[in-house]
Design a protein around this motif. Structure first.
Motif, PDB file in Angstrom:
ATOM      1  N   LEU A  75       1.060  -1.013  -0.171  1.00 38.40           N
ATOM      2  CA  LEU A  75       0.041  -0.007   0.110  1.00 38.40           C
ATOM      3  C   LEU A  75       0.994   1.213   0.083  1.00 38.40           C
ATOM      4  O   LEU A  75       0.536   2.165  -0.715  1.00 38.40           O
ATOM      5  CB  LEU A  75      -0.989  -0.005   1.102  1.00 38.40           C
ATOM      6  N   GLU A  76       2.000   1.133   0.719  1.00 39.85           N
ATOM      7  CA  GLU A  76       2.850   2.284   0.945  1.00 39.85           C
ATOM      8  C   GLU A  76       3.464   2.476  -0.529  1.00 39.85           C
ATOM      9  O   GLU A  76       3.570   3.775  -1.008  1.00 39.85           O
ATOM     10  CB  GLU A  76       3.997   2.143   1.657  1.00 39.85           C
ATOM     11  N   THR A  77       3.852   1.547  -1.159  1.00 42.45           N
ATOM     12  CA  THR A  77       4.560   1.610  -2.698  1.00 42.45           C
ATOM     13  C   THR A  77       3.373   2.219  -3.517  1.00 42.45           C
ATOM     14  O   THR A  77       3.833   2.981  -4.528  1.00 42.45           O
ATOM     15  CB  THR A  77       4.926   0.090  -3.074  1.00 42.45           C
ATOM     16  N   ILE A  78       2.260   1.788  -3.347  1.00 43.19           N
ATOM     17  CA  ILE A  78       1.046   2.253  -4.455  1.00 43.19           C
ATOM     18  C   ILE A  78       1.022   3.767  -4.282  1.00 43.19           C
ATOM     19  O   ILE A  78       0.985   4.629  -5.076  1.00 43.19           O
ATOM     20  CB  ILE A  78      -0.207   1.506  -4.286  1.00 43.19           C
ATOM     21  N   GLY A  79       0.747   4.099  -2.859  1.00 41.64           N
ATOM     22  CA  GLY A  79       0.775   5.365  -2.426  1.00 41.64           C
ATOM     23  C   GLY A  79       1.886   6.539  -3.106  1.00 41.64           C
ATOM     24  O   GLY A  79       1.465   7.385  -3.574  1.00 41.64           O
TER      25      GLY A  79
END
Length: 223
Positions: free
Chosen positions: A45-49
Motif C-alpha cells: 500500500l505504501e508503494t502504491i501511494g
C-alpha cells in the motif's frame, strides 16, 4: 496458531498515511508487528501511494509558505516537548502478563494500571498513551469459560488478541488476531478452554451492553 483475522486495507492504508488517532494507531501497529501478511500488505500500500504521488502534477507553493512554516516551528511550545520527552523516559507501570506473552512494541512508551476487578474471572487495565491522552485504550483479561455480556457499539471497537482464544458467535479469535466491530454487530465473546484470554482494545464511542448491571460496570470502566 496461524493469524486468521486482519485489519482491512482501509485501516492499513490510513495507518500507513498517519491518519489514525492514537488508539486505533496503537492497535494496528500491535497487529502489524506480529503479522507477516499485514507487513507485506502495508509495504504494498505504501508503494502504491508513493507511485500515485509521483504521478501528481507539481503545485507551486504560496510565496509565504516557507516563512509561515518556520514561524510555526519557532512558536511551538518548548515546554510540551520537554514534558513529552520526560513522559517517554519515565518508568512504565504495567500489569503482569503470563509467561511467554510479550508486550507489543507499539506500547513501549505507554503505561497501564494494575489489573482491576471487572467481574468474576474478569479484570481490566487502563492504558495511557503519552501522544494521545484522550484515547480510550484498555486491556481485558478474561478467564477460560467466562464471557463478556452481550453488547454492540455506538461507533467502533478494535481488538488485538495478545494471548488465549475467544469465540463471539461469528468466528474464533486467537493470538495475533485482529477484530473490528461496529454498531452492526451484536456479540458475546466467550473465552475458550486453555487459559486466560488477554486482549488490547481501543473503543471509539461507547460499548452498549445488554442489561443494567453490565451497563453500569461498563460505565465505571469507561467502555
Amino acid at each position: 496458531m496461524t493469524i486468521q483475522h486482519h485489519p482491512d486495507d482501509d485501516l492499513l492504508l490510513a495507518h500507513a498515511a498517519g491518519r489514525l488517532a492514537g488508539g486505533p494507531a496503537v492497535l494496528i501497529a500491535s497487529h502489524v508487528e506480529l503479522c507477516a501478511h499485514c507487513q507485506r500488505r502495508t509495504t504494498e500500500l505504501e508503494t502504491i501511494g508513493g507511485a500515485l504521488l509521483e504521478e501528481l502534477s507539481p503545485e507551486a507553493l504560496a510565496p509565504e509558505a516557507l516563512a509561515r512554516t518556520l514561524a510555526a516551528i519557532d512558536a511551538a511550545p518548548v515546554a510540551d516537548a520537554v514534558v513529552s520527552k520526560r513522559a517517554r523516559q519515565a518508568p512504565r507501570r504495567r500489569p503482569a502478563l503470563p509467561d511467554g506473552v510479550a508486550w507489543p512494541r507499539a506500547l513501549q512508551h505507554c503505561s497501564a494500571t494494575p489489573w482491576r476487578w471487572l467481574g468474576p474471572g474478569m479484570r481490566w487495565s487502563r492504558v495511557t498513551l503519552p501522544q494521545d491522552a484522550a484515547a480510550n485504550v484498555f486491556l481485558l483479561r478474561i478467564g477460560a469459560g467466562k464471557q463478556l455480556p452481550e453488547h454492540t457499539h455506538s461507533d467502533c471497537e478494535l481488538t488485538q488478541v495478545l494471548c488465549g482464544t475467544f469465540h463471539d458467535g461469528r468466528a474464533l479469535f486467537g493470538p495475533g488476531d485482529f477484530d473490528e466491530a461496529d454498531r452492526s454487530f451484536h456479540h458475546q465473546p466467550t473465552v475458550q478452554p486453555g487459559g486466560d484470554c488477554i486482549c488490547l482494545a481501543s473503543v471509539s464511542g461507547r460499548v452498549l451492553f445488554k442489561g443494567v448491571i453490565a451497563r453500569t460496570l461498563g460505565a465505571l470502566v469507561g467502555m
